[in-house]
Design an enzyme around this catalytic site. Structure first.
Site, PDB file in Angstrom:
ATOM      1  N   SER A   1       0.933  -1.318  -0.021  1.00  0.00           N
ATOM      2  CA  SER A   1      -0.087  -0.051  -0.157  1.00  0.00           C
ATOM      3  C   SER A   1       0.808   1.278  -0.066  1.00  0.00           C
ATOM      4  CB  SER A   1      -0.870  -0.011   1.200  1.00  0.00           C
ATOM      5  OG  SER A   1      -1.903   1.013   1.064  1.00  0.00           O
TER       6      SER A   1
ATOM      7  N   ASP B   1      -9.989  -4.874  -5.011  1.00  0.00           N
ATOM      8  CA  ASP B   1      -9.376  -3.560  -4.333  1.00  0.00           C
ATOM      9  C   ASP B   1      -9.257  -2.321  -5.303  1.00  0.00           C
ATOM     10  OD1 ASP B   1      -7.496  -1.784  -3.223  1.00  0.00           O
ATOM     11  OD2 ASP B   1      -5.635  -3.075  -3.396  1.00  0.00           O
TER      12      ASP B   1
ATOM     13  N   HIS C   1      -8.081  -5.433  -0.503  1.00  0.00           N
ATOM     14  CA  HIS C   1      -6.717  -4.603  -0.109  1.00  0.00           C
ATOM     15  C   HIS C   1      -5.866  -5.250   1.161  1.00  0.00           C
ATOM     16  CE1 HIS C   1      -3.976  -1.318  -0.644  1.00  0.00           C
ATOM     17  NE2 HIS C   1      -4.164  -0.732   0.701  1.00  0.00           N
TER      18      HIS C   1
END
Length: 318
Positions: free
Chosen positions: A163, A258, A290
């Protein structure tokens, strides 16, 4: 504190219009351990005394007792959390790095950095670069940390992150090439981006979903002084020059459920046509969201992610 809330991410944190932040849940610090977990030991080291910043080093237990000259690949990892949440010492990252080192037989360094909004962008990039430079003081085998001196193979260095941490890893790979770290012509062996946090105005308009607007708001909190918003090169890396990426191979992980997956795919497409000299591959897990591999590490799909990660590290660099 001004009671007007600008951004509410309960139960994690709230941001107020005066710039203050209220972290609602105490953060859990998992201590390092010299008692092996999954055959892996860990310890912390300070890389920036003036900023009170440290990192965590993970080492396979069998390497502790290695008496020869065997060196193992070095993984430098940057944690995620939207530039605002989590730390290198959070339970999910301690668990993941322990599993990753066990699966890959590498030495890993998990970098802690100062987070937004208390420390807005680009502070965390500078902290991360300080960590890279500290790590590379060990390339002559005379650095301050014995594990890195004895065990790290600096001909096999990998950058990784999830991320926001994947975003940081990308920028560190760019800077490695720009700053010309020793030795001469050094290249990172590979980079692994788990569900990277990349945005652009075009991506947001294309998706038109509230979840994407959430990530846009999160970025504006992390980088309040950015006049370009999501067109800022820190977050819109697809719109920047990728030819200077200082690594030979890239693995991008995306998850089908995601909203950030589109940014990962765009990154791969731009990298392939940019003129960058290297190889890029993608692993997609269609039915997951995610960073699912951190939230549910015992699931079969999470195990598959870890296997692909391990295979990538073990591949011969061209």
């Amino acid at each position: 504190m001004d009671s007007e809330i600008a951004f509410d991410y309960s139960p994690r944190f709230r941001i107020f219009k005066n710039g203050g932040i209220e972290r609602l849940v105490p953060e859990t610090f998992v201590p390092p351990s010299l008692n092996p977990e999954n055959g892996v030991v860990s310890k912390d080291a300070v890389y920036s005394p003036e900023k009170n910043l440290s990192l965590r080093i993970y080492l396979p237990q069998n390497s502790v007792y290695e008496t020869g000259e065997k060196k193992i690949p070095l993984l430098v990892y940057f944690h995620g959390g939207g530039f605002i949440m989590e730390t290198a010492f959070s339970p999910i990252y301690h668990t993941f790095l322990t599993s990753a080192v066990s699966a890959t037989d590498c030495i890993a360094v998990s970098v802690e950095y100062r987070r937004a909004p208390e420390h807005p962008i680009p502070t965390l990039y500078e902290d991360s670069w300080d960590a890279i430079q500290w790590i590379f003081t060990h390339i002559t085998r005379s650095g301050p940390e014995d594990w890195l001196n004895k065990h790290a193979d600096f001909s096999k260095v990998f950058l990784a992150g999830d991320s926001a941490g994947a975003n940081i890893a990308h920028h560190m790979a760019i800077r490695v090439d720009k700053e010309k770290l020793p030795p001469e012509n050094f290249k990172i062996s590979g980079m692994i981006l788990f569900h990277p946090y990349f945005l652009s105005k075009a991506l947001i308009e294309e998706m038109e979903v509230e979840a994407m607007r959430y990530y846009e708001r999160l970025w504006r909190i992390a980088s309040p002084d950015s006049g370009n918003g999501v067109e800022d090169p820190w977050i819109n890396v697809v719109g920047s020059d990728l030819t200077g990426l200082g690594c030979r191979r890239v693995l991008v992980m995306v998850a089908g459920n995601d909203v950030l997956a589109r940014g990962g795919w765009s990154y791969v497409a731009e990298l392939e046509k940019s003129g960058w000299i290297g190889k890029v591959k993608v692993m997609e897990t269609k039915e997951e969201g995610h960073v699912f591999h951190l939230r549910d590490p015992d699931s079969e799909n999470a195990r598959r992610v870890l296997r692909n990660f391990a295979e990538f590290l073990k591949e011969e660099t061209f």
